[in-house]
Design a protein around this motif. Structure first.
Motif, PDB file in Angstrom:
ATOM      1  N   GLN A  80       1.026  -1.067  -0.033  1.00  0.00           N
ATOM      2  CA  GLN A  80       0.104   0.023  -0.353  1.00  0.00           C
ATOM      3  C   GLN A  80       1.299   0.988   0.008  1.00  0.00           C
ATOM      4  N   PHE A  81       2.194   1.320   0.467  1.00  0.00           N
ATOM      5  CA  PHE A  81       3.029   2.569   0.323  1.00  0.00           C
ATOM      6  C   PHE A  81       3.978   2.436  -0.895  1.00  0.00           C
ATOM      7  N   ASP A  82       3.873   1.206  -1.127  1.00  0.00           N
ATOM      8  CA  ASP A  82       4.580   1.541  -2.288  1.00  0.00           C
ATOM      9  C   ASP A  82       3.590   1.670  -3.612  1.00  0.00           C
ATOM     10  N   ARG A  83       2.445   1.948  -4.063  1.00  0.00           N
ATOM     11  CA  ARG A  83       1.898   2.119  -5.584  1.00  0.00           C
ATOM     12  C   ARG A  83       1.837   3.300  -4.607  1.00  0.00           C
ATOM     13  N   ARG A  84       2.573   4.301  -5.150  1.00  0.00           N
ATOM     14  CA  ARG A  84       2.255   5.364  -5.210  1.00  0.00           C
ATOM     15  C   ARG A  84       3.008   6.380  -6.313  1.00  0.00           C
ATOM     16  N   VAL A  85       2.549   7.694  -6.091  1.00  0.00           N
ATOM     17  CA  VAL A  85       3.240   9.041  -6.897  1.00  0.00           C
ATOM     18  C   VAL A  85       3.650   9.607  -5.771  1.00  0.00           C
ATOM     19  N   GLU A  86       5.291  10.615  -6.673  1.00  0.00           N
ATOM     20  CA  GLU A  86       6.091  11.355  -5.250  1.00  0.00           C
ATOM     21  C   GLU A  86       6.203  12.406  -6.727  1.00  0.00           C
ATOM     22  N   LEU A  87       5.988  13.390  -5.815  1.00  0.00           N
ATOM     23  CA  LEU A  87       6.619  14.632  -6.506  1.00  0.00           C
ATOM     24  C   LEU A  87       7.254  15.626  -5.979  1.00  0.00           C
ATOM     25  N   VAL A  88       8.840  15.201  -6.917  1.00  0.00           N
ATOM     26  CA  VAL A  88       9.627  15.649  -5.791  1.00  0.00           C
ATOM     27  C   VAL A  88      11.014  16.539  -6.385  1.00  0.00           C
ATOM     28  N   ILE A  89      11.100  18.074  -6.249  1.00  0.00           N
ATOM     29  CA  ILE A  89      11.287  19.113  -6.372  1.00  0.00           C
ATOM     30  C   ILE A  89      12.757  18.883  -7.019  1.00  0.00           C
ATOM     31  N   THR A  90      13.119  19.583  -8.225  1.00  0.00           N
ATOM     32  CA  THR A  90      13.900  19.706  -8.837  1.00  0.00           C
ATOM     33  C   THR A  90      14.957  20.662  -8.639  1.00  0.00           C
ATOM     34  N   LYS A  91      14.200  22.062  -8.654  1.00  0.00           N
ATOM     35  CA  LYS A  91      14.431  23.328  -8.615  1.00  0.00           C
ATOM     36  C   LYS A  91      13.338  23.980  -7.981  1.00  0.00           C
ATOM     37  N   ILE A  92      14.236  25.339  -7.373  1.00  0.00           N
ATOM     38  CA  ILE A  92      13.670  25.694  -6.540  1.00  0.00           C
ATOM     39  C   ILE A  92      14.156  27.289  -7.268  1.00  0.00           C
TER      40      ILE A  92
END
Length: 92
Positions: A80-92
């Motif tokens: 249940q934790f591995d079925r996911r979508v993450e938004l990872v910041i690449t630049k601020i």
């Protein structure tokens, strides 16, 4: 997702990658090798769906990319934790 889109609209300097993930088949299972390609495709489709949603919410295409990681980055807490979508910041 609506709250994420609103946050991204307020902070237009943030660039990010939408990462799709799926649950892991233990490597000792024969089908783990056979399913690798399908899991990569599923995770890519998962990330792409979020990417498309954010495009509809007027998040600029130039600010984001998407990629499916298959089952290569499990959290180790269960499917249940591995079925996911993450938004990872690449630049601020």
């Amino acid at each position: 997702m609506e709250r994420v889109a609103k946050l991204l609209l307020r902070h237009k300097n943030i660039k990010f990658e939408v990462q799709g993930h799926v649950c892991c088949t233990p490597s000792y299972h024969k089908e783990a090798i056979d399913r690798g390609t399908k899991k990569r495709e599923l995770s890519t489709n998962r990330a792409k769906a979020v990417y498309k949603y954010l495009l509809l919410k007027k998040i600029a295409k130039t600010r984001m990319t998407y990629k499916g990681y298959g089952n290569t980055q499990p959290l180790g807490k269960g499917a249940q934790f591995d079925r996911r979508v993450e938004l990872v910041i690449t630049k601020i």
